[in-house]
Design an enzyme around this catalytic site. Structure first.
Site, PDB file in Angstrom:
ATOM      1  N   CYS A 102      -6.133  99.073 -15.653  1.00  0.00           N
ATOM      2  CA  CYS A 102      -6.686  98.063 -14.756  1.00  0.00           C
ATOM      3  C   CYS A 102      -5.533  97.127 -14.429  1.00  0.00           C
ATOM      4  CB  CYS A 102      -7.831  97.292 -15.422  1.00  0.00           C
ATOM      5  SG  CYS A 102      -8.448  95.966 -14.356  1.00  0.00           S
ATOM      6  N   CYS A 105      -6.852  93.245 -14.073  1.00  0.00           N
ATOM      7  CA  CYS A 105      -7.354  92.466 -15.215  1.00  0.00           C
ATOM      8  C   CYS A 105      -7.450  93.367 -16.435  1.00  0.00           C
ATOM      9  CB  CYS A 105      -8.671  91.783 -14.879  1.00  0.00           C
ATOM     10  SG  CYS A 105      -9.791  92.744 -13.857  1.00  0.00           S
ATOM     11  N   SER A 106      -8.648  93.693 -16.858  1.00  0.00           N
ATOM     12  CA  SER A 106      -8.781  94.463 -18.098  1.00  0.00           C
ATOM     13  C   SER A 106     -10.016  95.349 -18.063  1.00  0.00           C
ATOM     14  CB  SER A 106      -8.875  93.494 -19.275  1.00  0.00           C
ATOM     15  OG  SER A 106      -9.947  92.595 -19.057  1.00  0.00           O
ATOM     16  N   CYS A 107     -10.446  95.745 -16.875  1.00  0.00           N
ATOM     17  CA  CYS A 107     -11.662  96.559 -16.747  1.00  0.00           C
ATOM     18  C   CYS A 107     -11.492  97.868 -17.515  1.00  0.00           C
ATOM     19  CB  CYS A 107     -11.969  96.828 -15.278  1.00  0.00           C
ATOM     20  SG  CYS A 107     -12.199  95.289 -14.367  1.00  0.00           S
TER      21      CYS A 107
END
Lengths: 199, 104
Positions: A102, A105-107
């Site tokens: 991702c 972000c941090s999906c």
């Protein structure tokens, strides 16, 4: 709720957490019990749900078809809820190796794999994975042959990917449960491959 | 043209990946739990959305984006979301923060 260990003054951000939590409890928007229950649920949620899905796909070709067609629905078949998200399962083949990232972000497919590892959220992984995946995978100890295409999937808040790794050679006749035991978290992110009896 | 956000890291030059993880502290887990509850993913009302949360993280000044740990960004952003929604006020936050601090 108290953390174990020796006394240390709260950091500014810890202070913010206590402040916000207590305010929201006062306002009746959340309860301490709900928070504690979610913390416990999170602690117990590893990547094993993902392993179960992969093992089922390995032993049941019809399930695999459904999983690749609609990941969200196929997980629901196994009683795994994926609220509000589209799950896309991408299949490794002898020609194509998949990996997920991702960049924004941090999906991450948390509902199947738990909370993402720190490196998944790191600047270096997010920056480099889309530009030089072969070098990044080599750092993880995974050397993908030059004849194999590497496909990197960039996740979003609404669309999460999970890799369906290849079943290793020599694991014929294994039970679904035994197969699930060799499906590591990293193999479903695509930075590793499951190890079979011959590896 | 829209300028590329600081959080938009894909393809930027960067160094070796540190694969050591850390065990999450209890307060970090509680921040995560709070977020999940506020997003309405556990059956309760949806107080804020995931998109607002992300937007507020992306809006952090670059120095904070680099300096803050993951859940530090989250607690800042959740607070910001709730202020923007009018669910909490700066006055309430200040009062409660003093109260928590005074417990020592």
């Amino acid at each position: 709720m108290s953390d174990t260990g020796t006394y240390r003054p709260l950091s500014y951000f810890q202070l913010m957490e206590v402040t916000l939590r207590e305010l929201l409890v006062e306002k009746g928007l959340v309860t301490e019990e709900e928070i504690a229950a979610e913390v416990e649920a999170m602690r117990n949620r590893g990547y094993e749900r993902g392993s179960r899905v992969v093992a089922r796909a390995w032993v049941d070709p019809e399930y695999k078809k459904r999983l690749l067609a609609d990941g969200t629905k196929a997980c629901e078949e196994l009683g795994l809820e994926i609220p509000g998200l589209r799950l896309l399962v991408v299949e490794n083949t002898p020609e194509v190796h998949n990996a997920i990232v991702c960049t924004l972000c941090s999906c991450y497919p948390r509902m199947l794999l738990g909370i993402p590892p720190d490196w998944y959220k790191s600047r270096n992984y997010r920056s480099r994975m889309v530009r030089e995946p072969r070098a990044v995978l080599a750092e993880f100890g995974l050397h993908v042959s030059e004849n194999v295409t590497i496909r990197v999937h960039d996740s979003t808040a609404d669309m999460r990917y999970m890799v369906l790794p290849m079943r290793p050679a020599g694991a014929d006749g294994w039970s679904e449960e035994r197969l699930a035991s060799i499906v590591s978290r990293d193999s479903m992110i695509g930075v590793a491959v499951p190890k079979g009896p011959n590896d | 043209m829209l300028e590329r956000g600081y959080h938009d890291l894909g393809g930027r030059p960067a160094g070796e990946i540190d694969r050591h993880g850390h065990e999450y502290a209890e307060w970090e887990r509680r921040v995560d739990a709070l977020a999940v509850l506020l997003w309405g993913l556990k059956g309760g009302p949806r107080v804020i959305t995931v998109d607002e949360h992300r937007k507020n993280i992306e809006a952090l000044p670059p120095e904070d984006y680099d300096k803050l740990a993951y859940y530090e960004k989250w607690i800042v952003s959740l607070t910001q979301c709730l202020l923007q929604r009018g669910v909490v006020t700066t006055g309430e936050l200040a009062r409660k923060m003093l109260e928590v601090q005074s417990r020592g």
